[in-house]
Design a protein around this motif. Sequence first.
Motif, PDB file in Angstrom:
ATOM      1  N   TRP A   1       0.848  -1.192   0.000  1.00 41.43           N
ATOM      2  CA  TRP A   1       0.000   0.000   0.000  1.00 41.43           C
ATOM      3  C   TRP A   1       0.886   1.245   0.000  1.00 41.43           C
ATOM      4  O   TRP A   1       1.922   1.288   0.691  1.00 41.43           O
ATOM      5  N   TYR A   2       0.441   2.241  -0.749  1.00 32.91           N
ATOM      6  CA  TYR A   2       1.149   3.521  -0.831  1.00 32.91           C
ATOM      7  C   TYR A   2       0.140   4.657  -0.685  1.00 32.91           C
ATOM      8  O   TYR A   2      -1.010   4.553  -1.112  1.00 32.91           O
ATOM      9  N   GLN A   3       0.629   5.748  -0.110  1.00 32.96           N
ATOM     10  CA  GLN A   3      -0.155   6.975  -0.024  1.00 32.96           C
ATOM     11  C   GLN A   3       0.448   7.987  -0.981  1.00 32.96           C
ATOM     12  O   GLN A   3       1.671   8.173  -0.998  1.00 32.96           O
ATOM     13  N   GLN A   4      -0.383   8.635  -1.771  1.00 37.05           N
ATOM     14  CA  GLN A   4       0.098   9.663  -2.705  1.00 37.05           C
ATOM     15  C   GLN A   4      -0.578  10.985  -2.410  1.00 37.05           C
ATOM     16  O   GLN A   4      -1.815  11.099  -2.463  1.00 37.05           O
ATOM     17  N   THR A   5       0.221  11.997  -2.094  1.00 39.37           N
ATOM     18  CA  THR A   5      -0.281  13.353  -1.862  1.00 39.37           C
ATOM     19  C   THR A   5       0.565  14.335  -2.646  1.00 39.37           C
ATOM     20  O   THR A   5       1.737  14.054  -2.948  1.00 39.37           O
ATOM     21  N   PRO A   6       0.012  15.512  -2.978  1.00 37.37           N
ATOM     22  CA  PRO A   6       0.792  16.509  -3.718  1.00 37.37           C
ATOM     23  C   PRO A   6       2.032  16.950  -2.946  1.00 37.37           C
ATOM     24  O   PRO A   6       3.077  17.219  -3.548  1.00 37.37           O
ATOM     25  N   GLY A   7       1.941  17.014  -1.648  1.00 35.98           N
ATOM     26  CA  GLY A   7       3.057  17.524  -0.860  1.00 35.98           C
ATOM     27  C   GLY A   7       4.139  16.504  -0.558  1.00 35.98           C
ATOM     28  O   GLY A   7       5.324  16.809  -0.601  1.00 35.98           O
ATOM     29  N   GLN A   8       3.743  15.285  -0.264  1.00 36.84           N
ATOM     30  CA  GLN A   8       4.692  14.249   0.154  1.00 36.84           C
ATOM     31  C   GLN A   8       4.996  13.230  -0.939  1.00 36.84           C
ATOM     32  O   GLN A   8       5.885  12.396  -0.770  1.00 36.84           O
ATOM     33  N   GLY A   9       4.259  13.284  -2.036  1.00 36.80           N
ATOM     34  CA  GLY A   9       4.504  12.332  -3.106  1.00 36.80           C
ATOM     35  C   GLY A   9       4.015  10.940  -2.760  1.00 36.80           C
ATOM     36  O   GLY A   9       3.042  10.782  -2.016  1.00 36.80           O
ATOM     37  N   LEU A  10       4.697   9.949  -3.270  1.00 29.92           N
ATOM     38  CA  LEU A  10       4.331   8.551  -3.048  1.00 29.92           C
ATOM     39  C   LEU A  10       5.125   8.003  -1.869  1.00 29.92           C
ATOM     40  O   LEU A  10       6.351   7.981  -1.900  1.00 29.92           O
ATOM     41  N   GLN A  11       4.405   7.548  -0.863  1.00 31.71           N
ATOM     42  CA  GLN A  11       5.059   7.021   0.327  1.00 31.71           C
ATOM     43  C   GLN A  11       4.540   5.630   0.649  1.00 31.71           C
ATOM     44  O   GLN A  11       3.333   5.392   0.620  1.00 31.71           O
ATOM     45  N   PHE A  12       5.451   4.756   0.980  1.00 33.64           N
ATOM     46  CA  PHE A  12       5.136   3.373   1.303  1.00 33.64           C
ATOM     47  C   PHE A  12       4.467   3.287   2.667  1.00 33.64           C
ATOM     48  O   PHE A  12       4.951   3.861   3.651  1.00 33.64           O
ATOM     49  N   LEU A  13       3.365   2.547   2.707  1.00 32.42           N
ATOM     50  CA  LEU A  13       2.658   2.327   3.973  1.00 32.42           C
ATOM     51  C   LEU A  13       3.047   0.995   4.594  1.00 32.42           C
ATOM     52  O   LEU A  13       3.567   0.942   5.706  1.00 32.42           O
ATOM     53  N   PHE A  14       2.729  -0.080   3.909  1.00 29.12           N
ATOM     54  CA  PHE A  14       3.099  -1.416   4.389  1.00 29.12           C
ATOM     55  C   PHE A  14       2.955  -2.445   3.277  1.00 29.12           C
ATOM     56  O   PHE A  14       2.371  -2.172   2.232  1.00 29.12           O
ATOM     57  N   GLU A  15       3.517  -3.627   3.555  1.00 26.00           N
ATOM     58  CA  GLU A  15       3.463  -4.736   2.620  1.00 26.00           C
ATOM     59  C   GLU A  15       3.057  -5.995   3.373  1.00 26.00           C
ATOM     60  O   GLU A  15       3.515  -6.243   4.483  1.00 26.00           O
ATOM     61  N   TYR A  16       2.196  -6.762   2.720  1.00 30.82           N
ATOM     62  CA  TYR A  16       1.756  -8.031   3.270  1.00 30.82           C
ATOM     63  C   TYR A  16       2.094  -9.168   2.331  1.00 30.82           C
ATOM     64  O   TYR A  16       1.992  -9.026   1.101  1.00 30.82           O
ATOM     65  N   PHE A  17       2.493 -10.256   2.912  1.00 27.96           N
ATOM     66  CA  PHE A  17       2.785 -11.470   2.154  1.00 27.96           C
ATOM     67  C   PHE A  17       2.406 -12.657   3.019  1.00 27.96           C
ATOM     68  O   PHE A  17       2.803 -12.722   4.182  1.00 27.96           O
TER      69      PHE A  17
ATOM     70  N   ASN B   1       6.686  -5.550   6.065  1.00 27.55           N
ATOM     71  CA  ASN B   1       7.419  -4.290   5.986  1.00 27.55           C
ATOM     72  C   ASN B   1       6.450  -3.175   6.314  1.00 27.55           C
ATOM     73  O   ASN B   1       5.260  -3.255   5.960  1.00 27.55           O
ATOM     74  N   LYS B   2       6.940  -2.134   6.983  1.00 24.57           N
ATOM     75  CA  LYS B   2       6.060  -1.035   7.352  1.00 24.57           C
ATOM     76  C   LYS B   2       6.776   0.282   7.137  1.00 24.57           C
ATOM     77  O   LYS B   2       7.965   0.420   7.479  1.00 24.57           O
ATOM     78  N   GLY B   3       6.063   1.254   6.607  1.00 23.62           N
ATOM     79  CA  GLY B   3       6.620   2.581   6.407  1.00 23.62           C
ATOM     80  C   GLY B   3       6.480   3.424   7.662  1.00 23.62           C
ATOM     81  O   GLY B   3       6.027   2.957   8.713  1.00 23.62           O
ATOM     82  N   ASN B   4       6.860   4.681   7.537  1.00 24.60           N
ATOM     83  CA  ASN B   4       6.886   5.586   8.674  1.00 24.60           C
ATOM     84  C   ASN B   4       5.549   6.315   8.821  1.00 24.60           C
ATOM     85  O   ASN B   4       5.457   7.517   8.550  1.00 24.60           O
ATOM     86  N   PHE B   5       4.544   5.618   9.209  1.00 22.27           N
ATOM     87  CA  PHE B   5       3.209   6.183   9.422  1.00 22.27           C
ATOM     88  C   PHE B   5       2.758   5.865  10.842  1.00 22.27           C
ATOM     89  O   PHE B   5       3.174   4.860  11.428  1.00 22.27           O
ATOM     90  N   PRO B   6       1.893   6.731  11.389  1.00 24.05           N
ATOM     91  CA  PRO B   6       1.430   6.476  12.768  1.00 24.05           C
ATOM     92  C   PRO B   6       0.580   5.221  12.861  1.00 24.05           C
ATOM     93  O   PRO B   6       0.098   4.690  11.856  1.00 24.05           O
ATOM     94  N   GLY B   7       0.373   4.780  14.083  1.00 22.03           N
ATOM     95  CA  GLY B   7      -0.365   3.551  14.329  1.00 22.03           C
ATOM     96  C   GLY B   7      -1.820   3.607  13.910  1.00 22.03           C
ATOM     97  O   GLY B   7      -2.490   2.565  13.865  1.00 22.03           O
ATOM     98  N   ARG B   8      -2.308   4.804  13.585  1.00 21.04           N
ATOM     99  CA  ARG B   8      -3.691   4.921  13.092  1.00 21.04           C
ATOM    100  C   ARG B   8      -3.873   4.187  11.771  1.00 21.04           C
ATOM    101  O   ARG B   8      -4.987   3.855  11.379  1.00 21.04           O
ATOM    102  N   PHE B   9      -2.773   3.973  11.095  1.00 21.67           N
ATOM    103  CA  PHE B   9      -2.802   3.258   9.814  1.00 21.67           C
ATOM    104  C   PHE B   9      -2.489   1.776  10.083  1.00 21.67           C
ATOM    105  O   PHE B   9      -1.445   1.449  10.643  1.00 21.67           O
TER     106      PHE B   9
END
Lengths: 114, 116
Positions: free
Chosen positions: A34-50, A56-64
């Motif tokens: 999963w990725y988040q895309q915003t005009p300000g931050q661009g494309l950022q990795f959220l997490f990966e499941y297998f 793998n987990k990106g630098n997002f708060p636990g709310r995600f």
Amino acid sequence: KAGVTQTPRYLIKTRGQQVTLSCSPISGHRSVSWYQQTPGQGLQFLFEYFSETQRNKGNFPGRFSGRQFSNSRSEMNVSTLELGDSALYLCASSLEWGGRNEQFFGPGTRLTVL
Amino acid sequence: AQSVTQLGSHVSVSEGALVLLRCNYSSSVPPYLFWYVQYPNQGLQLLLKYTTGATLVKGINGFEAEFKKSETSFHLTKPSAHMSDAAEYFCAVSDDPLTSGSRLTFGEGTQLTVNP
């Protein structure tokens, strides 16, 4: 073969609510990212499941958070929505875990938080 | 951690002209490198990728890229631009392919405009 599908395509929520987004990978694909895309931050990795495990987990708060089911379908959840969570959320699937594997992206879910 | 820099957030070319989109990366391990294209209101589509082997990589729609390790670059080119090439292009690197799975680090993107 059908591509990656994401539902819903558009979503409007208000601050404080929670939301669940769904991703169905290409048939036979076992890895979902999963990725988040915003005009300000661009494309950022959220997490990966297998294989139903977060690998793998990106630098997002636990709310995600997210999960993957035995059929490889994945959901991500955002709790206590903030205005800054407004973004295009992209799901990508690949055959196996690992950087060599081509990732196929879905059309995304556009989330607007009011 | 890996990083990607795309030089030029906007590039404008005339139809039929050469397209050159620049990408530089930093990586502590041999990288896997990718170029993706995004059309309005759509997801990302893979144009080409470099994993190992030949450093000149050919992709779809006439695009190609050359991996230059000494310059840490992976620039995207197309000899002759077409109106349908107008889109946003993203360069990406796979974070430590051996340990970080499929995670991609993306550049900021380059919006390509093709003028008639």
